[in-house]
Design a protein around this motif. Structure first.
Motif, short mmCIF file in Angstrom:
data_model
loop_
_atom_site.label_atom_id
_atom_site.label_comp_id
_atom_site.label_asym_id
_atom_site.label_seq_id
_atom_site.Cartn_x
_atom_site.Cartn_y
_atom_site.Cartn_z
N THR A 74 4.45 4.75 10.45
CA THR A 74 3.71 4.06 9.40
C THR A 74 4.68 3.51 8.35
O THR A 74 5.82 3.97 8.21
CB THR A 74 2.71 5.00 8.71
OG1 THR A 74 3.44 6.04 8.04
CG2 THR A 74 1.75 5.61 9.72
N ALA A 100 -4.13 1.28 7.44
CA ALA A 100 -5.40 0.85 6.87
C ALA A 100 -5.96 -0.37 7.60
O ALA A 100 -7.16 -0.67 7.49
CB ALA A 100 -5.23 0.53 5.39
N ARG A 154 -5.95 -0.15 13.53
CA ARG A 154 -6.59 1.07 13.98
C ARG A 154 -7.65 0.71 15.01
O ARG A 154 -8.09 -0.44 15.06
CB ARG A 154 -7.21 1.83 12.80
CG ARG A 154 -8.22 1.04 12.00
CD ARG A 154 -8.52 1.67 10.64
NE ARG A 154 -8.93 3.05 10.74
CZ ARG A 154 -8.22 4.07 10.25
NH1 ARG A 154 -7.07 3.83 9.64
NH2 ARG A 154 -8.65 5.30 10.36
N THR A 167 0.83 -1.21 0.00
CA THR A 167 0.00 0.00 0.00
C THR A 167 0.86 1.26 0.00
O THR A 167 0.59 2.21 -0.75
CB THR A 167 -0.94 0.01 1.23
OG1 THR A 167 -1.76 -1.15 1.18
CG2 THR A 167 -1.81 1.25 1.24
N ASN A 220 0.65 -0.70 9.25
CA ASN A 220 -0.24 -0.39 8.14
C ASN A 220 -1.48 0.28 8.72
O ASN A 220 -2.32 -0.39 9.33
CB ASN A 220 -0.62 -1.67 7.41
CG ASN A 220 -1.55 -1.42 6.24
OD1 ASN A 220 -1.90 -0.28 5.93
ND2 ASN A 220 -1.97 -2.49 5.57
N TYR A 224 0.79 6.71 14.61
CA TYR A 224 0.30 7.19 13.32
C TYR A 224 1.12 8.36 12.79
O TYR A 224 1.25 8.53 11.57
CB TYR A 224 -1.18 7.58 13.44
CG TYR A 224 -2.11 6.45 13.10
CD1 TYR A 224 -2.85 6.45 11.93
CD2 TYR A 224 -2.23 5.35 13.95
CE1 TYR A 224 -3.69 5.41 11.61
CE2 TYR A 224 -3.07 4.30 13.64
CZ TYR A 224 -3.80 4.33 12.47
OH TYR A 224 -4.62 3.29 12.16
#
Length: 367
Positions: free
Chosen positions: A352, A176, A179, A67, A174, A348
């Motif tokens: 990352t 995405a 979280r 990603t 990651n 964050y």
């Protein structure tokens, strides 16, 4: 009548307790989302590069790298481990980047990399399991133009083998996938640990078993049946591999997540005959904090480069200290939340895969 009133009191108490627990998890989820929305979007230069990426087969890392890379270079080709040479000949990339190069790669992997270099294509490997498999990684590293490792102690080792370019590059998370999530009661716990039962881990949990048996504990992974006190915790242990998406739910639903690194000198599970020490934190460090949960971790030499103990992460040195700190933070919810949310924000903002891959490209193409 008295029995009826007692039953109603118990029912009311249970309902209130359940409401409070649900409210607490909902609060943390909402606070975590607010932090994520407050962070500025990551922006990095787009490099005019065609990259052939060869994943290792572990989606927690692979998908984050894929990603991130797709936002950093003009073309990313995701290949397979079996025919790196053929894919390089077909696509003629500027760079072949291999993640780890261990475990599931074919026996002729080093020869394939030599053939790719003979085409004039730059090659790089990023080791994610150092120093636990250095019996194998050393023979692989010397085949590449550039070697990246997340482990500080392996820099002099690869340099001593004659690798021309060796760089320390920590792993990351990651965003995405990892979280904060609002999860159901089946994923909630007081304390959680996900990972295999390596020797040092079963030894520590054996010491803590009487305490952990009295609170809502979740342990998941293989090899835990080797604990001396396994029967005491058996109902709290899942002897199975937990998929990434489920790990995120368990992390999000726990009040506290333990991170205990594997030992570098474990002769049963490691392939590290040189006994190269382990100084660097594992990817789980970032993954836990990215879920907005308080992390209690053992100490690694480079930990303070990424987190500040007592501020955005909590450390422990032995089973007694870990037990005391678990109980303390279970009893001090506001402190627990504050540290967890600081860890989320820092992860964050600084840790990352987008940041890591941008650093990697800068190291290779800064001139």
């Amino acid at each position: 009548m008295a029995a009826h009133r007692k039953a109603r009191r118990i029912q009311t108490s249970s309902r209130d307790s359940g409401f409070q627990l649900g409210w607490s998890h909902g609060y943390m989820h909402g606070a975590g989302q607010a932090i994520l929305h407050s962070l500025p979007p990551e922006a990095y230069p787009l490099r005019n590069l065609r990259v052939l990426l060869i994943p290792q087969g572990f989606e927690g890392i692979d998908n984050g790298v894929i990603t991130a890379l797709r936002t950093l270079v003009t073309e990313t080709i995701v290949g397979n481990q079996q025919d790196i040479q053929g894919l390089a000949a077909m696509h003629r990339p500027d760079l072949v980047l291999v993640i780890n190069g261990l475990h599931t790669f074919p026996p002729d992997h080093p020869m394939q990399i030599q053939a790719v270099r003979a085409m004039g294509i730059k090659t790089a490997v990023w080791f994610a399991d150092d120093p636990y498999f250095t019996d194998f990684s050393g023979a692989i590293a010397v085949q590449y133009d550039v070697v990246f490792t997340h482990e500080l102690s392996c820099i002099p080792y690869y340099t001593s083998l004659g690798c021309a370019q060796v760089h320390y590059l920590p792993l990351g998370v990651n965003p995405a996938v990892y979280r904060p999530q609002h999860v159901g009661a089946e994923y909630r716990s007081d304390v959680c640990f996900i990972g295999n039962g390596f020797t040092n881990r079963t030894a520590l949990f054996d010491q803590m078993a009487p305490y952990l048996s009295r609170i809502h504990t979740v342990i998941a992974g293989s090899q835990w049946e080797k604990m001396r006190n396994y029967k005491l915790l058996q109902k709290r242990i899942r002897l199975e591999w937990i998929p990434t998406e489920e790990s995120v739910k368990y992390y999000s639903g726990a009040k506290i997540v333990i991170n205990l690194h594997r030992a570098a000198d474990d002769e049963i599970y490691n392939r590290n005959r040189l006994k190269i020490p382990a100084h660097s934190i594992n990817p789980r460090t970032y993954e836990i904090s990215a879920c907005g949960t308080l992390q209690l971790t053992d100490i690694r030499q480079d930990l303070s480069q990424f987190y500040t103990p007592g501020h955005d992460i909590v450390t422990f040195s032995n089973a007694a200290e870990l037990t005391d700190k678990i109980q303390y933070y279970l009893n001090h919810e506001d402190e627990r939340r504050t540290i967890a949310l600081r860890g989320l924000k820092r992860t964050y903002a600084e840790h990352t895969f987008h940041k890591r891959l941008n650093q990697m490209l800068q190291m290779m193409y800064s001139s």
